[in-house]
Design a protein around this motif. Structure first.
Motif, PDB file in Angstrom:
ATOM      1  N   PHE A  29      26.285 -29.697 -17.900  1.00 39.08           N
ATOM      2  CA  PHE A  29      26.538 -28.606 -16.956  1.00 39.08           C
ATOM      3  C   PHE A  29      25.267 -28.181 -16.221  1.00 39.08           C
ATOM      4  N   THR A  30      24.126 -28.428 -16.857  1.00 41.69           N
ATOM      5  CA  THR A  30      22.850 -28.022 -16.249  1.00 41.69           C
ATOM      6  C   THR A  30      22.675 -28.586 -14.845  1.00 41.69           C
ATOM      7  N   THR A  31      23.132 -29.814 -14.640  1.00 44.67           N
ATOM      8  CA  THR A  31      22.921 -30.449 -13.335  1.00 44.67           C
ATOM      9  C   THR A  31      24.055 -30.145 -12.336  1.00 44.67           C
ATOM     10  N   ALA A  32      25.100 -29.467 -12.792  1.00 42.36           N
ATOM     11  CA  ALA A  32      26.243 -29.193 -11.903  1.00 42.36           C
ATOM     12  C   ALA A  32      25.802 -28.402 -10.680  1.00 42.36           C
ATOM     13  N   GLY A  33      26.107 -28.928  -9.519  1.00 41.09           N
ATOM     14  CA  GLY A  33      25.740 -28.255  -8.277  1.00 41.09           C
ATOM     15  C   GLY A  33      24.564 -28.913  -7.566  1.00 41.09           C
ATOM     16  N   GLU A  34      23.912 -29.837  -8.263  1.00 43.36           N
ATOM     17  CA  GLU A  34      22.742 -30.511  -7.665  1.00 43.36           C
ATOM     18  C   GLU A  34      23.098 -31.261  -6.386  1.00 43.36           C
ATOM     19  N   SER A  36      25.445 -30.694  -4.284  1.00 40.05           N
ATOM     20  CA  SER A  36      25.718 -29.770  -3.167  1.00 40.05           C
ATOM     21  C   SER A  36      24.434 -29.207  -2.578  1.00 40.05           C
ATOM     22  N   VAL A  37      23.448 -28.973  -3.450  1.00 43.12           N
ATOM     23  CA  VAL A  37      22.150 -28.497  -2.953  1.00 43.12           C
ATOM     24  C   VAL A  37      21.540 -29.567  -2.051  1.00 43.12           C
ATOM     25  N   LYS A  40      23.341 -29.624   1.242  1.00 40.97           N
ATOM     26  CA  LYS A  40      22.935 -28.500   2.084  1.00 40.97           C
ATOM     27  C   LYS A  40      21.630 -28.832   2.805  1.00 40.97           C
ATOM     28  N   ARG A  41      20.710 -29.463   2.082  1.00 38.68           N
ATOM     29  CA  ARG A  41      19.411 -29.808   2.700  1.00 38.68           C
ATOM     30  C   ARG A  41      19.576 -30.884   3.772  1.00 38.68           C
ATOM     31  N   SER A  57      28.804 -26.435   2.435  1.00 39.42           N
ATOM     32  CA  SER A  57      28.116 -26.580   1.153  1.00 39.42           C
ATOM     33  C   SER A  57      28.749 -25.719   0.062  1.00 39.42           C
ATOM     34  N   ILE A  58      29.245 -24.531   0.420  1.00 40.69           N
ATOM     35  CA  ILE A  58      29.925 -23.718  -0.605  1.00 40.69           C
ATOM     36  C   ILE A  58      31.196 -24.427  -1.079  1.00 40.69           C
ATOM     37  N   TYR A  61      30.228 -27.221  -3.307  1.00 41.95           N
ATOM     38  CA  TYR A  61      29.676 -26.679  -4.555  1.00 41.95           C
ATOM     39  C   TYR A  61      30.805 -26.280  -5.507  1.00 41.95           C
ATOM     40  N   GLU A  62      31.785 -25.555  -4.981  1.00 37.51           N
ATOM     41  CA  GLU A  62      32.930 -25.163  -5.805  1.00 37.51           C
ATOM     42  C   GLU A  62      33.632 -26.402  -6.360  1.00 37.51           C
ATOM     43  N   ILE A  65      31.451 -28.139  -9.053  1.00 38.35           N
ATOM     44  CA  ILE A  65      31.509 -27.413 -10.331  1.00 38.35           C
ATOM     45  C   ILE A  65      32.855 -27.702 -11.012  1.00 38.35           C
TER      46      ILE A  65
END
Lengths: 153, 116
Positions: A29-34, A36-37, A40-41, A57-58, A61-62, A65
Protein backbone atom coordinates in the motif's frame (compact mmCIF):
# COMPACT_ATOMS: atom_id res chain seq x y z
CA UNK A 1 -9.92 -9.72 -18.92
CA UNK A 2 -13.63 -9.19 -19.58
CA UNK A 3 -14.59 -9.91 -23.19
CA UNK A 4 -14.70 -7.06 -25.66
CA UNK A 5 -12.14 -4.93 -23.90
CA UNK A 6 -9.04 -5.83 -25.82
CA UNK A 7 -10.37 -4.38 -29.05
CA UNK A 8 -11.10 -1.09 -27.41
CA UNK A 9 -7.59 -0.80 -26.11
CA UNK A 10 -6.01 -1.73 -29.43
CA UNK A 11 -8.06 1.00 -31.05
CA UNK A 12 -6.67 3.46 -28.58
CA UNK A 13 -3.16 2.37 -29.39
CA UNK A 14 -3.76 2.74 -33.12
CA UNK A 15 -4.42 6.44 -32.64
CA UNK A 16 -1.71 9.01 -32.77
CA UNK A 17 -1.10 9.78 -29.17
CA UNK A 18 1.52 9.71 -26.47
CA UNK A 19 1.14 6.63 -24.31
CA UNK A 20 2.55 5.54 -20.97
CA UNK A 21 2.14 2.31 -19.06
CA UNK A 22 2.52 1.80 -15.32
CA UNK A 23 2.47 -1.37 -13.28
CA UNK A 24 0.54 -0.85 -10.08
CA UNK A 25 1.89 -3.04 -7.29
CA UNK A 26 -0.98 -4.54 -5.35
CA UNK A 27 1.10 -6.03 -2.58
CA UNK A 28 2.33 -2.81 -1.05
CA UNK A 29 0.00 0.00 0.00
CA UNK A 30 2.96 2.31 0.59
CA UNK A 31 3.48 2.76 -3.14
CA UNK A 32 -0.23 3.19 -3.97
CA UNK A 33 -0.70 6.43 -5.85
CA UNK A 34 2.84 6.64 -7.22
CA UNK A 35 1.74 6.15 -10.83
CA UNK A 36 -0.80 8.97 -10.54
CA UNK A 37 1.84 11.32 -9.15
CA UNK A 38 4.02 10.50 -12.17
CA UNK A 39 1.08 11.06 -14.52
CA UNK A 40 0.40 14.43 -12.93
CA UNK A 41 4.02 15.44 -13.57
CA UNK A 42 3.86 14.25 -17.19
CA UNK A 43 0.68 16.27 -17.77
CA UNK A 44 2.26 19.33 -16.13
CA UNK A 45 5.33 19.04 -18.35
CA UNK A 46 3.15 18.93 -21.44
CA UNK A 47 1.43 22.06 -20.20
CA UNK A 48 -2.27 21.19 -19.98
CA UNK A 49 -4.47 23.64 -18.01
CA UNK A 50 -4.13 23.07 -14.22
CA UNK A 51 -7.83 22.22 -13.78
CA UNK A 52 -7.64 19.57 -16.53
CA UNK A 53 -4.53 18.07 -14.94
CA UNK A 54 -6.20 18.03 -11.54
CA UNK A 55 -9.31 16.28 -12.84
CA UNK A 56 -7.39 13.60 -14.75
CA UNK A 57 -4.91 12.92 -11.98
CA UNK A 58 -7.47 12.77 -9.15
CA UNK A 59 -9.61 10.35 -11.17
CA UNK A 60 -6.59 8.15 -11.88
CA UNK A 61 -5.43 8.36 -8.24
CA UNK A 62 -8.80 7.16 -6.96
CA UNK A 63 -8.73 4.32 -9.48
CA UNK A 64 -5.15 3.40 -8.66
CA UNK A 65 -5.93 3.26 -4.93
CA UNK A 66 -8.98 1.10 -5.71
CA UNK A 67 -6.84 -1.31 -7.73
CA UNK A 68 -4.50 -1.76 -4.77
CA UNK A 69 -7.29 -2.07 -2.18
CA UNK A 70 -9.62 -4.35 -4.11
CA UNK A 71 -7.83 -6.03 -6.98
CA UNK A 72 -4.24 -6.79 -6.03
CA UNK A 73 -2.90 -4.11 -8.37
CA UNK A 74 -2.93 -4.03 -12.14
CA UNK A 75 -1.92 -1.92 -15.10
CA UNK A 76 -2.53 1.79 -15.57
CA UNK A 77 -2.20 3.28 -19.03
CA UNK A 78 -2.23 6.90 -20.04
CA UNK A 79 -3.05 8.06 -23.56
CA UNK A 80 -2.52 11.71 -24.30
CA UNK A 81 -4.21 13.28 -27.30
CA UNK A 82 -4.34 16.91 -28.31
CA UNK A 83 -7.94 17.24 -27.20
CA UNK A 84 -8.31 14.59 -24.49
CA UNK A 85 -6.56 12.57 -21.82
CA UNK A 86 -7.53 8.91 -21.52
CA UNK A 87 -6.67 6.73 -18.53
CA UNK A 88 -7.25 2.97 -18.73
CA UNK A 89 -7.04 0.92 -15.54
CA UNK A 90 -6.95 -2.85 -15.99
CA UNK A 91 -6.98 -5.38 -13.17
CA UNK A 92 -7.51 -9.07 -12.72
CA UNK A 93 -9.24 -8.75 -9.38
CA UNK A 94 -12.61 -10.10 -8.27
CA UNK A 95 -14.67 -7.75 -10.45
CA UNK A 96 -17.50 -5.49 -9.28
CA UNK A 97 -20.65 -7.44 -8.38
CA UNK A 98 -23.07 -4.52 -8.65
CA UNK A 99 -21.73 -1.51 -10.55
CA UNK A 100 -24.78 0.67 -9.81
CA UNK A 101 -24.37 0.03 -6.08
CA UNK A 102 -20.61 0.62 -6.25
CA UNK A 103 -21.31 3.99 -7.89
CA UNK A 104 -23.42 5.11 -4.92
CA UNK A 105 -21.67 7.66 -2.73
CA UNK A 106 -20.78 6.14 0.62
CA UNK A 107 -21.09 2.50 -0.46
CA UNK A 108 -17.87 0.63 0.15
CA UNK A 109 -16.70 -2.94 0.50
CA UNK A 110 -13.30 -1.87 1.82
CA UNK A 111 -12.27 -3.53 5.09
CA UNK A 112 -11.62 -1.54 8.30
CA UNK A 113 -7.85 -1.70 7.89
CA UNK A 114 -8.21 0.29 4.66
CA UNK A 115 -10.36 2.90 6.39
CA UNK A 116 -7.59 3.24 8.95
CA UNK A 117 -5.33 4.21 6.04
CA UNK A 118 -7.67 7.05 5.11
CA UNK A 119 -9.55 5.40 2.25
CA UNK A 120 -12.63 3.26 1.75
CA UNK A 121 -15.28 5.92 2.33
CA UNK A 122 -17.17 4.82 -0.76
CA UNK A 123 -16.26 7.95 -2.69
CA UNK A 124 -13.76 6.49 -5.15
CA UNK A 125 -15.93 5.52 -8.11
CA UNK A 126 -18.37 8.47 -7.76
CA UNK A 127 -15.39 10.79 -7.59
CA UNK A 128 -13.84 9.24 -10.71
CA UNK A 129 -17.10 9.84 -12.56
CA UNK A 130 -17.39 13.39 -11.23
CA UNK A 131 -13.92 14.40 -12.36
CA UNK A 132 -14.06 12.87 -15.84
CA UNK A 133 -16.15 13.53 -18.94
CA UNK A 134 -16.65 9.87 -19.81
CA UNK A 135 -16.20 6.84 -17.59
CA UNK A 136 -16.71 3.32 -18.86
CA UNK A 137 -16.63 0.29 -16.55
CA UNK A 138 -16.28 -3.21 -17.95
CA UNK A 139 -16.23 -5.85 -15.27
CA UNK A 140 -16.64 -9.59 -14.94
CA UNK A 141 -16.87 -11.43 -11.63
CA UNK A 142 -13.77 -13.46 -10.91
CA UNK A 143 -11.99 -12.06 -13.97
CA UNK A 144 -11.34 -8.40 -13.46
CA UNK A 145 -12.26 -4.87 -14.30
CA UNK A 146 -11.27 -2.37 -16.97
CA UNK A 147 -12.12 1.26 -16.33
CA UNK A 148 -11.63 3.79 -19.12
CA UNK A 149 -11.80 7.45 -18.18
CA UNK A 150 -11.67 10.38 -20.57
CA UNK A 151 -11.03 13.99 -19.65
CA UNK A 152 -11.61 16.42 -22.50
CA UNK A 153 -9.08 19.19 -22.79
CA UNK B 1 -1.37 33.61 5.91
CA UNK B 2 2.20 32.56 5.27
CA UNK B 3 3.22 28.94 5.79
CA UNK B 4 5.76 30.16 8.34
CA UNK B 5 2.92 31.81 10.31
CA UNK B 6 1.04 28.49 10.40
CA UNK B 7 4.09 26.87 11.99
CA UNK B 8 4.40 29.75 14.41
CA UNK B 9 0.71 29.84 15.46
CA UNK B 10 0.74 26.07 15.99
CA UNK B 11 4.06 26.20 17.82
CA UNK B 12 5.12 23.66 15.23
CA UNK B 13 8.21 22.62 13.36
CA UNK B 14 8.65 22.83 9.60
CA UNK B 15 10.07 19.44 8.64
CA UNK B 16 10.63 20.00 4.94
CA UNK B 17 10.42 22.53 2.11
CA UNK B 18 11.16 25.42 4.45
CA UNK B 19 12.12 27.38 1.33
CA UNK B 20 8.43 27.86 0.48
CA UNK B 21 7.49 28.97 4.01
CA UNK B 22 7.15 32.56 2.80
CA UNK B 23 4.34 31.59 0.42
CA UNK B 24 0.82 32.80 1.17
CA UNK B 25 -2.05 30.34 1.58
CA UNK B 26 -5.67 31.36 1.80
CA UNK B 27 -7.63 28.37 3.05
CA UNK B 28 -7.28 25.05 4.84
CA UNK B 29 -9.12 21.84 5.61
CA UNK B 30 -8.82 19.15 8.26
CA UNK B 31 -9.46 15.45 7.73
CA UNK B 32 -8.13 12.00 8.49
CA UNK B 33 -10.06 10.54 5.55
CA UNK B 34 -8.20 11.08 2.30
CA UNK B 35 -11.33 9.87 0.45
CA UNK B 36 -13.20 12.88 1.81
CA UNK B 37 -10.37 15.26 0.94
CA UNK B 38 -10.50 14.01 -2.64
CA UNK B 39 -14.28 14.23 -2.76
CA UNK B 40 -15.14 17.43 -0.92
CA UNK B 41 -12.12 19.70 -0.83
CA UNK B 42 -11.87 22.55 -3.30
CA UNK B 43 -8.91 24.87 -3.65
CA UNK B 44 -7.65 24.48 -0.11
CA UNK B 45 -3.90 24.88 0.12
CA UNK B 46 -3.36 23.38 3.56
CA UNK B 47 -4.34 19.95 4.90
CA UNK B 48 -4.36 19.26 8.64
CA UNK B 49 -4.43 15.57 9.46
CA UNK B 50 -3.68 13.00 12.11
CA UNK B 51 -3.14 10.30 9.49
CA UNK B 52 0.48 9.56 8.69
CA UNK B 53 1.25 7.67 5.50
CA UNK B 54 2.62 8.45 2.01
CA UNK B 55 -0.90 8.80 0.62
CA UNK B 56 -1.42 11.94 2.71
CA UNK B 57 1.30 13.66 0.72
CA UNK B 58 0.16 12.15 -2.59
CA UNK B 59 -3.42 13.24 -1.89
CA UNK B 60 -2.17 16.76 -1.12
CA UNK B 61 -0.25 16.76 -4.39
CA UNK B 62 -3.33 15.61 -6.31
CA UNK B 63 -5.28 18.51 -4.78
CA UNK B 64 -2.52 21.03 -5.61
CA UNK B 65 -1.97 21.75 -1.92
CA UNK B 66 1.12 23.50 -0.60
CA UNK B 67 1.32 22.43 3.02
CA UNK B 68 0.47 19.42 5.20
CA UNK B 69 0.21 19.79 8.99
CA UNK B 70 0.51 16.62 11.07
CA UNK B 71 -1.34 17.13 14.35
CA UNK B 72 -1.04 15.32 17.71
CA UNK B 73 2.75 15.20 17.39
CA UNK B 74 2.55 12.56 14.66
CA UNK B 75 5.98 12.21 13.15
CA UNK B 76 6.22 11.41 9.44
CA UNK B 77 8.91 8.94 8.38
CA UNK B 78 11.94 9.95 6.31
CA UNK B 79 10.26 8.26 3.36
CA UNK B 80 7.17 10.45 3.72
CA UNK B 81 9.33 13.56 4.00
CA UNK B 82 11.27 12.54 0.89
CA UNK B 83 7.99 12.28 -1.06
CA UNK B 84 6.94 15.70 0.24
CA UNK B 85 10.28 17.21 -0.74
CA UNK B 86 9.91 15.82 -4.27
CA UNK B 87 6.40 17.22 -4.46
CA UNK B 88 7.45 20.59 -3.08
CA UNK B 89 4.95 20.36 -0.22
CA UNK B 90 5.87 21.93 3.11
CA UNK B 91 5.35 19.63 6.11
CA UNK B 92 4.68 20.94 9.62
CA UNK B 93 4.42 18.95 12.84
CA UNK B 94 2.48 20.26 15.85
CA UNK B 95 1.59 18.88 19.25
CA UNK B 96 -1.93 20.36 19.14
CA UNK B 97 -4.91 18.13 18.44
CA UNK B 98 -6.92 18.49 15.27
CA UNK B 99 -9.75 20.56 16.81
CA UNK B 100 -7.40 22.96 18.53
CA UNK B 101 -5.04 23.30 15.57
CA UNK B 102 -7.92 24.04 13.16
CA UNK B 103 -9.44 26.51 15.62
CA UNK B 104 -6.20 28.38 16.13
CA UNK B 105 -5.59 28.77 12.41
CA UNK B 106 -9.21 29.78 11.78
CA UNK B 107 -9.03 32.38 14.55
CA UNK B 108 -5.80 33.60 12.99
CA UNK B 109 -7.61 34.29 9.72
CA UNK B 110 -7.07 31.09 7.75
CA UNK B 111 -10.60 29.98 6.88
CA UNK B 112 -11.98 27.04 4.97
CA UNK B 113 -13.05 29.16 2.04
CA UNK B 114 -10.63 29.92 -0.71
CA UNK B 115 -10.93 33.28 -2.42
CA UNK B 116 -14.13 34.35 -0.64
Amino acid sequence: MPAGLQAKRVNELDCECLSYRFEVDGSNFTTAGEASVQVKRILRRIGFPPETIKRASIAMYEGEINMVIHAGGGIAELFIYEDKIVVVLTDHGPGIADVALAMKEGYSTAPDNIRALGFGAGMGLPNMKRYTDIMDIQTALGKGTVITMTVNV
Amino acid sequence: MKISEIASILNGTILCCEEISGEEVFSACGSDMMSDVLAYVKNQAVLLTGLVNPQVIRTAEMMDMKCVVFVRNKAPSDEILAIARQSGIAVIKTAYRMYEACGMLYAGGLTGKAGE
